[in-house]
Design a protein around this motif. Structure first.
Motif, mmCIF file in Angstrom:
data_model
loop_
_atom_site.group_PDB
_atom_site.id
_atom_site.type_symbol
_atom_site.label_atom_id
_atom_site.label_comp_id
_atom_site.label_asym_id
_atom_site.label_seq_id
_atom_site.Cartn_x
_atom_site.Cartn_y
_atom_site.Cartn_z
ATOM 1 N N ILE A 145 0.843 -1.190 0.000
ATOM 2 C CA ILE A 145 0.000 0.000 0.000
ATOM 3 C C ILE A 145 0.885 1.248 0.000
ATOM 4 C CG2 ILE A 145 -1.880 1.212 1.154
ATOM 5 C CD1 ILE A 145 -2.590 -1.586 0.124
ATOM 6 N N GLU A 146 0.791 2.051 -1.048
ATOM 7 C CA GLU A 146 1.538 3.302 -1.171
ATOM 8 C C GLU A 146 3.052 3.080 -1.067
ATOM 9 O OE1 GLU A 146 0.071 6.122 1.585
ATOM 10 O OE2 GLU A 146 -1.913 6.271 0.672
ATOM 11 N N ILE A 147 3.501 1.926 -1.535
ATOM 12 C CA ILE A 147 4.942 1.643 -1.527
ATOM 13 C C ILE A 147 5.485 1.723 -2.939
ATOM 14 C CG2 ILE A 147 6.715 -0.055 -0.986
ATOM 15 C CD1 ILE A 147 5.331 1.241 1.437
ATOM 16 N N GLU A 148 4.962 0.902 -3.836
ATOM 17 C CA GLU A 148 5.375 0.946 -5.231
ATOM 18 C C GLU A 148 4.366 1.773 -6.013
ATOM 19 O OE1 GLU A 148 7.995 -2.612 -6.774
ATOM 20 O OE2 GLU A 148 5.969 -3.266 -6.362
ATOM 21 N N GLN A 149 4.778 2.912 -6.531
ATOM 22 C CA GLN A 149 3.892 3.759 -7.308
ATOM 23 C C GLN A 149 3.593 3.098 -8.660
ATOM 24 O OE1 GLN A 149 2.585 6.499 -5.911
ATOM 25 N NE2 GLN A 149 3.752 5.962 -4.085
ATOM 26 N N LEU A 150 2.415 3.381 -9.194
ATOM 27 C CA LEU A 150 2.004 2.778 -10.460
ATOM 28 C C LEU A 150 3.012 3.079 -11.561
ATOM 29 C CD1 LEU A 150 -0.357 1.175 -11.718
ATOM 30 C CD2 LEU A 150 -1.389 3.354 -12.361
ATOM 31 N N GLY A 151 3.526 4.317 -11.541
ATOM 32 C CA GLY A 151 4.483 4.696 -12.576
ATOM 33 C C GLY A 151 5.812 3.976 -12.488
ATOM 34 N N GLU A 152 6.077 3.307 -11.357
ATOM 35 C CA GLU A 152 7.333 2.591 -11.185
ATOM 36 C C GLU A 152 7.256 1.154 -11.689
ATOM 37 O OE1 GLU A 152 8.193 2.883 -7.061
ATOM 38 O OE2 GLU A 152 8.522 5.046 -7.080
ATOM 39 N N LYS A 153 6.042 0.672 -11.977
ATOM 40 C CA LYS A 153 5.899 -0.718 -12.455
ATOM 41 C C LYS A 153 6.467 -0.834 -13.848
ATOM 42 C CE LYS A 153 1.947 -1.986 -9.577
ATOM 43 N NZ LYS A 153 2.675 -3.051 -8.881
ATOM 44 N N GLN A 154 7.103 -1.962 -14.147
ATOM 45 C CA GLN A 154 7.799 -2.151 -15.415
ATOM 46 C C GLN A 154 6.861 -2.024 -16.609
ATOM 47 O OE1 GLN A 154 11.254 -2.484 -15.591
ATOM 48 N NE2 GLN A 154 10.757 -1.941 -17.697
ATOM 49 N N VAL A 155 5.650 -2.607 -16.479
ATOM 50 C CA VAL A 155 4.722 -2.580 -17.612
ATOM 51 C C VAL A 155 4.323 -1.146 -17.937
ATOM 52 C CG1 VAL A 155 2.704 -2.919 -16.129
ATOM 53 C CG2 VAL A 155 2.574 -3.536 -18.562
ATOM 54 N N VAL A 156 4.130 -0.301 -16.921
ATOM 55 C CA VAL A 156 3.759 1.089 -17.160
ATOM 56 C C VAL A 156 4.927 1.847 -17.783
ATOM 57 C CG1 VAL A 156 3.029 3.232 -16.062
ATOM 58 C CG2 VAL A 156 2.057 1.058 -15.307
ATOM 59 N N GLN A 157 6.148 1.563 -17.305
ATOM 60 C CA GLN A 157 7.319 2.235 -17.865
ATOM 61 C C GLN A 157 7.528 1.831 -19.326
ATOM 62 O OE1 GLN A 157 10.621 1.440 -15.280
ATOM 63 N NE2 GLN A 157 9.884 2.823 -13.669
ATOM 64 N N ASP A 158 7.253 0.544 -19.641
ATOM 65 C CA ASP A 158 7.379 0.095 -21.038
ATOM 66 C C ASP A 158 6.392 0.822 -21.924
ATOM 67 O OD1 ASP A 158 9.350 -1.602 -20.272
ATOM 68 O OD2 ASP A 158 8.103 -3.396 -20.214
#
Length: 410
Positions: free
Chosen positions: A395-408
């Motif tokens: 919870i509120e640790i890994e931001q959505l923008g930090e996920k690999q799929v979003v960065q790709d």
């Protein structure tokens, strides 16, 4: 919340509250305090000169001192808006000395500063070559009480000390004035400003405003939750709301709180107010204290472990003047679960901690939770969990923008 209630009062009486358009209430106003402090110092008045001379011309240190006082202004401004006098401050020093001496003499009648120096080392440990000290070495409460005597404040300020302190006190009123300007410029304020605005909107107990009279007519029952985190300004607000109450008039005050859970000291919460209310009531309203002890949340093993540990962690006796809260044991409502309720594992390195945590998660049956103090404590743990192939939800640790799929995709 109390803060929202105060804000609503200031909106109803904006002129008396001295508020214009409703400002944004900021959780951490330290930047605003520093800005006001620097502005007060930049006026280069005689008190500024004396303070800077005392601090070797360290303007940052001077600003820090003033900013810290601004954060606590509801504790010293009082009704006159003026800082305390030398007599008032020295009376506080004398009261603190008497309090610490009284605690020590209840354990050892002949206790004094001189005796404490004879029995304890500079580090506060019993002197090994003193026979009396060795005879008393098993008395840990006495050691702590004598150690407090070694750090007793002076009975009065020296002239040099008072000259420096007087300079700080002389700057407080100008700093408060600058703080109001900063609030107005930024359209922001802190919780204390809103609470003080609400008090102004209500008027004095002997000279209430129409708003106060209206509230007195409308409010018959007050319930305050988390009362252990009440601030001085909030206490004054509750006093004014109940000022005209009398026994038998049908009006009731119900406050709920746990002084052992007081966590908002950074927002000027004073747990001593809770202790005072339990002992003497709030203003003219006397309270009947009820202590709840049944724990319906945890199994008996956890409750027993907490009772054993925190009885040693918290003070043995409560003290209103210092805000010391004694431990109040709980009684378990649920039977113990099999196995150890709690265990300790101490590590020198975060990598070792992460490795052991991963193993604990693997050994656990079903879902388990990992609680950390702040995000930085996850620097080693999150990669270790990923490396072990363990799925987790943070919870509120890994931001959505930090996920690999979003960065790709980005």
């Amino acid at each position: 919340t109390i803060d929202a209630f105060c804000a609503s009062l200031t909106r109803q009486m904006p002129v008396l509250a001295k508020f214009g358009a409703p400002p944004e209430i900021v959780q951490d106003a330290s930047e605003l305090y520093r800005e006001a402090a620097f502005r007060a110092l930049n006026e280069l008045s005689p008190p500024v000169e004396r303070l800077l001379a005392h601090l070797d011309n360290d303007e940052a240190a001077a600003a820090s001192q003033i900013a810290n006082m601004l954060a606590k202004r509801d504790q010293w401004m009082r009704k006159t808006g003026a800082p305390p006098t030398r007599a008032e401050l020295e009376a506080a020093l004398a009261a603190e000395r008497e309090r610490l001496l009284r605690i020590a003499r209840a354990l050892l009648p002949e206790a004094s500063e001189e005796l404490a120096a004879e029995l304890l080392t500079q580090k506060g440990e019993w002197r090994k070559r003193n026979q009396q000290a060795q005879a008393l070495s098993g008395n840990e409460p006495l050691r702590l009480a004598l150690n407090a005597l070694l750090a007793l404040p002076p009975a009065a300020y020296s002239d040099a000390q008072w000259a420096a302190l007087e300079a700080i006190l002389a700057l407080l009123a100008p700093a408060v004035a600058q703080l109001k300007v900063v609030f107005a410029e930024r359209m922001q304020c802190d919780f204390t400003e809103v609470a003080q605005g609400a008090l102004r909107a209500l008027g004095e107990p002997d000279d209430p405003t129409d708003l106060m009279l209206s509230l007195d007519f409308r409010i018959h029952h007050l319930l305050v939750d988390e009362f252990q985190d009440t601030s001085v300004s909030q206490w004054e607000l509750l006093e004014r709301l109940t000022a005209g109450w009398e026994a038998g008039d049908g009006k009731t005050l119900f406050v709920v709180g746990d002084p052992m859970q007081s966590i908002y000291r950074f927002r000027e919460a004073e747990v001593a107010l809770f202790l005072h209310a339990r002992r003497a009531g709030l203003g003219s309203v006397k309270l009947e204290p009820l202590t709840l002890s049944a724990n319906f949340r945890s199994q008996a093993g956890v409750v027993d472990w907490i009772n054993a540990v925190f009885r040693q962690v918290l003070p043995s006796q409560e003290d209103e003047s210092s805000g010391a809260v004694a431990y109040s044991p709980s009684t378990a409502a649920h039977p113990p679960a099999p196995g150890d309720a709690a265990t300790w594992h101490l590590f020198d390195e975060r990598t070792d901690e992460a490795r052991e945590t991963v193993q604990r998660v693997k050994d656990a049956k079903g879902t388990c939770a990992i609680l950390v103090r702040n995000r930085t404590h996850l620097d080693e743990l999150v990669p270790a969990l990923k490396g072990a192939g363990l799925r987790f939800r943070a919870i509120e640790i890994e931001q959505l923008g930090e996920k690999q799929v979003v960065q790709d995709l980005y």
